[in-house]
Design a protein around this motif. Structure first.
Motif, PDB file in Angstrom:
ATOM      1  N   ALA A 249      -1.804 -52.435 -13.875  1.00 37.66           N
ATOM      2  CA  ALA A 249      -2.264 -51.373 -14.964  1.00 37.66           C
ATOM      3  C   ALA A 249      -2.484 -50.203 -13.281  1.00 37.66           C
ATOM      4  O   ALA A 249      -2.167 -49.068 -14.209  1.00 37.66           O
ATOM      5  CB  ALA A 249      -3.538 -51.997 -15.308  1.00 37.66           C
ATOM      6  N   GLU A 250      -2.952 -50.440 -12.730  1.00 44.53           N
ATOM      7  CA  GLU A 250      -3.099 -48.904 -12.035  1.00 44.53           C
ATOM      8  C   GLU A 250      -2.090 -48.128 -12.080  1.00 44.53           C
ATOM      9  O   GLU A 250      -1.920 -46.314 -12.075  1.00 44.53           O
ATOM     10  CB  GLU A 250      -3.579 -49.147 -10.912  1.00 44.53           C
ATOM     11  N   GLN A 251      -1.045 -48.437 -11.911  1.00 51.43           N
ATOM     12  CA  GLN A 251       0.492 -48.074 -11.805  1.00 51.43           C
ATOM     13  C   GLN A 251       1.029 -47.135 -13.467  1.00 51.43           C
ATOM     14  O   GLN A 251       2.223 -46.202 -13.175  1.00 51.43           O
ATOM     15  CB  GLN A 251       1.657 -48.470 -10.740  1.00 51.43           C
ATOM     16  N   VAL A 252       0.707 -47.916 -14.581  1.00 54.05           N
ATOM     17  CA  VAL A 252       0.781 -47.956 -15.776  1.00 54.05           C
ATOM     18  C   VAL A 252       0.093 -46.369 -16.041  1.00 54.05           C
ATOM     19  O   VAL A 252       1.005 -45.294 -16.204  1.00 54.05           O
ATOM     20  CB  VAL A 252       0.363 -48.956 -16.698  1.00 54.05           C
ATOM     21  N   ILE A 253      -1.198 -45.722 -15.180  1.00 55.72           N
ATOM     22  CA  ILE A 253      -1.974 -44.915 -15.243  1.00 55.72           C
ATOM     23  C   ILE A 253      -0.829 -43.389 -14.479  1.00 55.72           C
ATOM     24  O   ILE A 253      -1.182 -42.659 -15.111  1.00 55.72           O
ATOM     25  CB  ILE A 253      -3.343 -45.088 -15.293  1.00 55.72           C
ATOM     26  N   GLU A 254      -1.113 -44.588 -13.181  1.00 57.46           N
ATOM     27  CA  GLU A 254      -0.268 -43.163 -12.839  1.00 57.46           C
ATOM     28  C   GLU A 254       1.188 -42.896 -13.174  1.00 57.46           C
ATOM     29  O   GLU A 254       1.638 -41.335 -12.929  1.00 57.46           O
ATOM     30  CB  GLU A 254       0.617 -43.446 -11.390  1.00 57.46           C
ATOM     31  N   MET A 255       2.020 -43.995 -13.535  1.00 54.45           N
ATOM     32  CA  MET A 255       3.112 -43.054 -14.186  1.00 54.45           C
ATOM     33  C   MET A 255       2.564 -41.871 -15.384  1.00 54.45           C
ATOM     34  O   MET A 255       3.484 -41.166 -15.563  1.00 54.45           O
ATOM     35  CB  MET A 255       3.621 -44.348 -14.495  1.00 54.45           C
ATOM     36  N   MET A 256       1.364 -42.514 -16.402  1.00 55.57           N
ATOM     37  CA  MET A 256       1.885 -41.385 -17.588  1.00 55.57           C
ATOM     38  C   MET A 256       0.971 -40.542 -16.927  1.00 55.57           C
ATOM     39  O   MET A 256       1.943 -39.029 -17.564  1.00 55.57           O
ATOM     40  CB  MET A 256       0.114 -42.441 -18.311  1.00 55.57           C
ATOM     41  N   MET A 257       0.299 -40.231 -15.597  1.00 56.35           N
ATOM     42  CA  MET A 257      -0.264 -39.113 -16.161  1.00 56.35           C
ATOM     43  C   MET A 257       0.765 -38.427 -14.986  1.00 56.35           C
ATOM     44  O   MET A 257       1.078 -36.897 -15.063  1.00 56.35           O
ATOM     45  CB  MET A 257      -1.483 -39.235 -13.888  1.00 56.35           C
ATOM     46  N   ALA A 258       1.895 -38.732 -14.099  1.00 49.84           N
ATOM     47  CA  ALA A 258       2.897 -37.777 -13.929  1.00 49.84           C
ATOM     48  C   ALA A 258       3.735 -37.486 -15.296  1.00 49.84           C
ATOM     49  O   ALA A 258       4.915 -36.366 -14.886  1.00 49.84           O
ATOM     50  CB  ALA A 258       3.915 -38.866 -13.332  1.00 49.84           C
ATOM     51  N   GLY A 259       3.981 -38.017 -16.036  1.00 46.52           N
ATOM     52  CA  GLY A 259       4.387 -37.452 -17.266  1.00 46.52           C
ATOM     53  C   GLY A 259       4.989 -38.690 -18.250  1.00 46.52           C
ATOM     54  O   GLY A 259       6.021 -37.725 -19.486  1.00 46.52           O
ATOM     55  N   ALA A 260       4.797 -39.635 -18.211  1.00 48.49           N
ATOM     56  CA  ALA A 260       5.284 -40.849 -18.717  1.00 48.49           C
ATOM     57  C   ALA A 260       4.861 -40.910 -19.896  1.00 48.49           C
ATOM     58  O   ALA A 260       3.221 -41.555 -20.249  1.00 48.49           O
ATOM     59  CB  ALA A 260       5.453 -42.263 -18.223  1.00 48.49           C
TER      60      ALA A 260
END
Ligand code: SIN
Length: 303
Positions: A249-260
Motif C-alpha cells: 500500500a505504501e508504494q501505491v501512495i508513492e506512485m500517486m504522489m509521483a503523479g498516478a
C-alpha cells in the motif's frame, strides 16, 4: 473514514487499485479466490484481433526480485473474449473493466478497439504498444513517437471509450512517447510495461527463455517506474496509471504522489494471488499513518 475514491478519465473508482493485464486473466479466475469487486478495477488479458498461441516455452525465468516473461500475447482472440470471457466476468464483477488490446498493425489495434467498444462492461481501452515479446507491433510500435501517435489516432477514431496508451520503459526519453500519445488524442497513459531482460542457464550455457529475452517485472523495477511516472506527470496533462513493481500500500501512495491517478499491480499477483485485495485492505491504515484523508488530493503531490 478515509476517502479512497479517484476518477480515471471520467470514470469513478472506489479506489485506485487495479490488477495489471496478464496477471489477472479475465477476472473470473480470481473471483474463485475472493470477491474481486473490492478492486478499483482491473485490466484484462491482452486481447488481439485473432487468437494467438504465444511464444515457445520456456517463457518464464525467475530472478532475485522479479521475473522475466515472454508469453507472446497468448489469448483467445477478440470474438472469444466478447462471446465467452466477458459474460463470465459479468457474473462476478459489477464495475467497469479495462480492456487491454495488442496488435501487429495499426489496423489490428483499431479493429479490436472497435469490436470491444460495443461492450457495456468495458470502461477504458488500454492500448499495449509496449509488449517486448512479439516481432510485429508491441514494443516496436511503442518506441517510435510517430507510430505511437498513429496508433492512438486510429484507435480514437474507432471508439467512444477513454483510450489509455500503455508505455514501454525501454526508451531513452519516455516523455517524448507520452507527448505523442497526447498529440494523438489519448485520454491517459499507463506506465510502465516490462523492461527487456534475460537470464542464462549455466548448465546449458544458453538463454533460459526460448525467445532469448523477455520482459522483466517485479519489485526491482519500482524505482524506475516511479521515476518515469514522475517525469511523464511533468511532461503531459494526461491522467496516469502507475505500474511497475508495486507490492504494498505504501508504494501505491508513492506512485500517486509521483503523479498516478490509479495504479496497477502486476507481478505481485503471481507471488500472492490475494495481493491486490490485501493492498486495498491495507490502504486506509497506511493513509491514517501518513495523515492522508483523501487519495485524490495526493495525486502529483511530490512535484
Ligand atoms: C506477453 O504476452 O508477452 C506479455 C505482455 C506484455 O508484456 O505486454
Amino acid at each position: 473514514m478515509v476517502d479512497m475514491r479517484v476518477n480515471l478519465c471520467g470514470i469513478d473508482m472506489d479506489n485506485p487499485v487495479m490488477a495489471a493485464s496478464g496477471t489477472f486473466g479475465f477476472g473470473h479466475e480470481f473471483a474463485e479466490l475472493y470477491d474481486i469487486n473490492i478492486l478499483g478495477s482491473f485490466s484484462f488479458k491482452g486481447t488481439t484481433l485473432e487468437p494467438r498461441f504465444g511464444n515457445p516455452t520456456p517463457r518464464i525465468a525467475e530472478c532475485e526480485s522479479g521475473l522475466i516473461n515472454s508469453i507472446g500475447l497468448q489469448n483467445p482472440g477478440v470474438n472469444e473474449v466478447i462471446d465467452n470471457e466477458l459474460p463470465k466476468l459479468a457474473e462476478v464483477f459489477n464495475k467497469p473493466v479495462m480492456a487491454n488490446i495488442g496488435g501487429s498493425s495499426v489496423e489490428d489495434y483499431a479493429m479490436t478497439a472497435k469490436a470491444l467498444s460495443s461492450c457495456k462492461q468495458i470502461g477504458w481501452l488500454e492500448i499495449n504498444v509496449s509488449c517486448p515479446n512479439v516481432n510485429h507491433g508491441g514494443m516496436a510500435f511503442g518506441t517510435d513517437p510517430a507510430v505511437v501517435q498513429e496508433v492512438t489516432e486510429a484507435v480514437k477514431a474507432n471508439t467512444e471509450k477513454p483510450v489509455i496508451i500503455k508505455l514501454s520503459p525501454n526508451v531513452t526519453d519516455i516523455t517524448a512517447i507520452a507527448r505523442a500519445c497526447e498529440n494523438g488524442g489519448a485520454d491517459g497513459v499507463s506506465l510502465v510495461n516490462t523492461m527487456l531482460g534475460m537470464r542464462i542457464n549455466l548448465k546449458t550455457g544458453k538463454p533460459v527463455i526460448a525467445n532469448k529475452m523477455g520482459g522483466f517485472s517485479g519489485p526491482a523495477i519500482f524505482p524506475v517506474a516511479l521515476r518515469m511516472v514522475y517525469q511523464v506527470y511533468e511532461a503531459v496533462g494526461l491522467p496516469i496509471v502507475g505500474i511497475g513493481g508495486i507490492a504494498k500500500a505504501e508504494q501505491v501512495i508513492e506512485m500517486m504522489m509521483a503523479g498516478a491517478t490509479a495504479v496497477q499491480i502486476g507481478a505481485a499477483n503471481l507471488v500472492n494471488p490475494y495481493a491486490c485485495r490485501d493492498i486495498v485492505n491495507d490502504l486506509p491504515k497506511i493513509m491514517d499513518k501518513y495523515g492522508i484523508s483523501s487519495l485524490s488530493e495526493i495525486i502529483g503531490g511530490a512535484h
